[in-house]
Every structure is written in C-alpha cells, then in structure tokens.
Design a protein around this motif. Structure first.
Motif, PDB file in Angstrom:
ATOM      1  N   ARG A 159      32.944  36.333  12.613  1.00  0.00           N
ATOM      2  CA  ARG A 159      34.239  36.423  11.861  1.00  0.00           C
ATOM      3  C   ARG A 159      35.278  35.530  12.621  1.00  0.00           C
ATOM      4  NH1 ARG A 159      35.658  42.583  10.816  1.00  0.00           N
ATOM      5  NH2 ARG A 159      37.248  41.315   9.722  1.00  0.00           N
ATOM      6  N   ILE A 161      38.827  31.824   9.431  1.00  0.00           N
ATOM      7  CA  ILE A 161      40.123  31.181   9.203  1.00  0.00           C
ATOM      8  C   ILE A 161      41.026  31.141  10.382  1.00  0.00           C
ATOM      9  CG2 ILE A 161      42.312  32.070   8.040  1.00  0.00           C
ATOM     10  CD1 ILE A 161      40.358  33.584   5.996  1.00  0.00           C
ATOM     11  N   HIS A 210      43.975  37.767   5.435  1.00  0.00           N
ATOM     12  CA  HIS A 210      42.768  38.536   5.342  1.00  0.00           C
ATOM     13  C   HIS A 210      42.283  38.595   3.961  1.00  0.00           C
ATOM     14  CE1 HIS A 210      44.250  40.225   9.230  1.00  0.00           C
ATOM     15  NE2 HIS A 210      43.284  40.307   9.341  1.00  0.00           N
ATOM     16  N   GLY A 270      40.189  29.392  -0.137  1.00  0.00           N
ATOM     17  CA  GLY A 270      41.269  30.163  -0.551  1.00  0.00           C
ATOM     18  C   GLY A 270      42.251  30.140   0.496  1.00  0.00           C
ATOM     19  N   ALA A 271      41.959  30.453   1.782  1.00  0.00           N
ATOM     20  CA  ALA A 271      43.017  30.832   2.717  1.00  0.00           C
ATOM     21  C   ALA A 271      43.525  29.452   3.100  1.00  0.00           C
ATOM     22  CB  ALA A 271      42.213  31.211   4.079  1.00  0.00           C
ATOM     23  N   HIS A 302      40.531  36.636   2.425  1.00  0.00           N
ATOM     24  CA  HIS A 302      40.410  35.040   1.602  1.00  0.00           C
ATOM     25  C   HIS A 302      38.963  34.462   2.340  1.00  0.00           C
ATOM     26  CE1 HIS A 302      44.127  34.382  -0.394  1.00  0.00           C
ATOM     27  NE2 HIS A 302      44.805  35.201   0.722  1.00  0.00           N
ATOM     28  N   TYR A 303      38.361  33.636   1.525  1.00  0.00           N
ATOM     29  CA  TYR A 303      37.400  32.781   1.891  1.00  0.00           C
ATOM     30  C   TYR A 303      38.099  31.475   2.406  1.00  0.00           C
ATOM     31  CZ  TYR A 303      33.663  35.523  -0.466  1.00  0.00           C
ATOM     32  OH  TYR A 303      33.022  36.536  -0.872  1.00  0.00           O
ATOM     33  N   LEU A 304      37.466  30.441   3.143  1.00  0.00           N
ATOM     34  CA  LEU A 304      37.949  29.551   3.756  1.00  0.00           C
ATOM     35  C   LEU A 304      38.994  28.615   2.767  1.00  0.00           C
ATOM     36  CD1 LEU A 304      35.448  28.180   6.412  1.00  0.00           C
ATOM     37  CD2 LEU A 304      37.717  29.319   6.778  1.00  0.00           C
TER      38      LEU A 304
END
Length: 131
Positions: free
Chosen positions: A85, A88, A44, A50-51, A46-48
C-alpha cells in the motif's frame, strides 16, 4: 604524467520541487500544525491514474481561487514487510515535480499529526502574481 579526464555523468537534478527553504515563520507554523488550510484533497480510494488526475484538478482549483496551502491526504507509505500500500504517497513528489503546477509550488512538507501526519502533505503555493 597526465591523468585522463573522465566524462562527467548527468548533471545533478535541480532542487526537488517544494524543498527549498521558506520563511522561518512559515516553517514554524507548518511544523506546529498552526496553519490555515485553504483546500483539502483526499486521494484515498483512488487508483494511481485517478489520484494523479484528481490532484492536478485540485491544484487547478486551488490556483484559480488563490489558495496558499493545500492539504493532500494520500495515506502512509508502508514498509516492505507490510501489505503493498502507499503507492499514491510514494508517487506524490514525482507528480508534483512534473506537473504544470511545479513553478507555483513554494514548499511541500509533511503534515502535522492533527492534519494526517505521515499520511498527508502540505503543498504551499506561491502568491498569485498580480496583473
């Protein structure tokens, strides 16, 4: 009269990572939520990109520590009528299948409601090979 042979399309993809059958006891414990979680990663916030990086690093740590079950919390995928949403969660299967950890992943299953339900996954790793 001979029928022309049609060229075959691309080969069917192999079994998706983590979808192979596993031991009945494992399946039962995963379905009931009676599983010992060795590590949790919450994606949760995070951007794509970063995730994706956080997931890869967490699986590196899990592998190094000999973990068997990693709980990945990513949030629920939303329906088409809802806010955009769940990106991710939608990407997780692809990331796992194309990661350098793919050969180490034994199973990927939806988490039990007590562990996040549809917003989380169990990633079961194979036992570490002994040297």
């Amino acid at each position: 009269m001979l029928q022309p042979t049609l060229a075959k399309g691309p080969a069917k993809p192999s079994t998706p990572v983590g979808s192979a059958p596993i031991d009945k006891a494992w399946e039962r414990d995963l379905r009931s939520g009676r599983i010992s979680i060795d590590m949790t990663i919450d994606l949760h916030g995070h951007y794509l990109a970063g995730a994706h990086t956080a997931l890869s690093r967490a699986l590196d740590r899990a592998t190094a520590m000999g973990a068997r079950v990693v709980l990945v919390i990513a949030g629920k995928v939303r329906g088409p009528d809802e806010a955009p949403r769940g990106a991710i969660r939608r990407e997780l299967a692809t990331w796992l299948a194309h990661s350098h950890h793919a050969s180490r992943i034994l199973a990927v299953r939806n988490a039990h409601p007590r562990h996040g339900g549809a917003g989380a996954l169990y990633v079961v790793l194979r036992k570490a090979e002994r040297s």
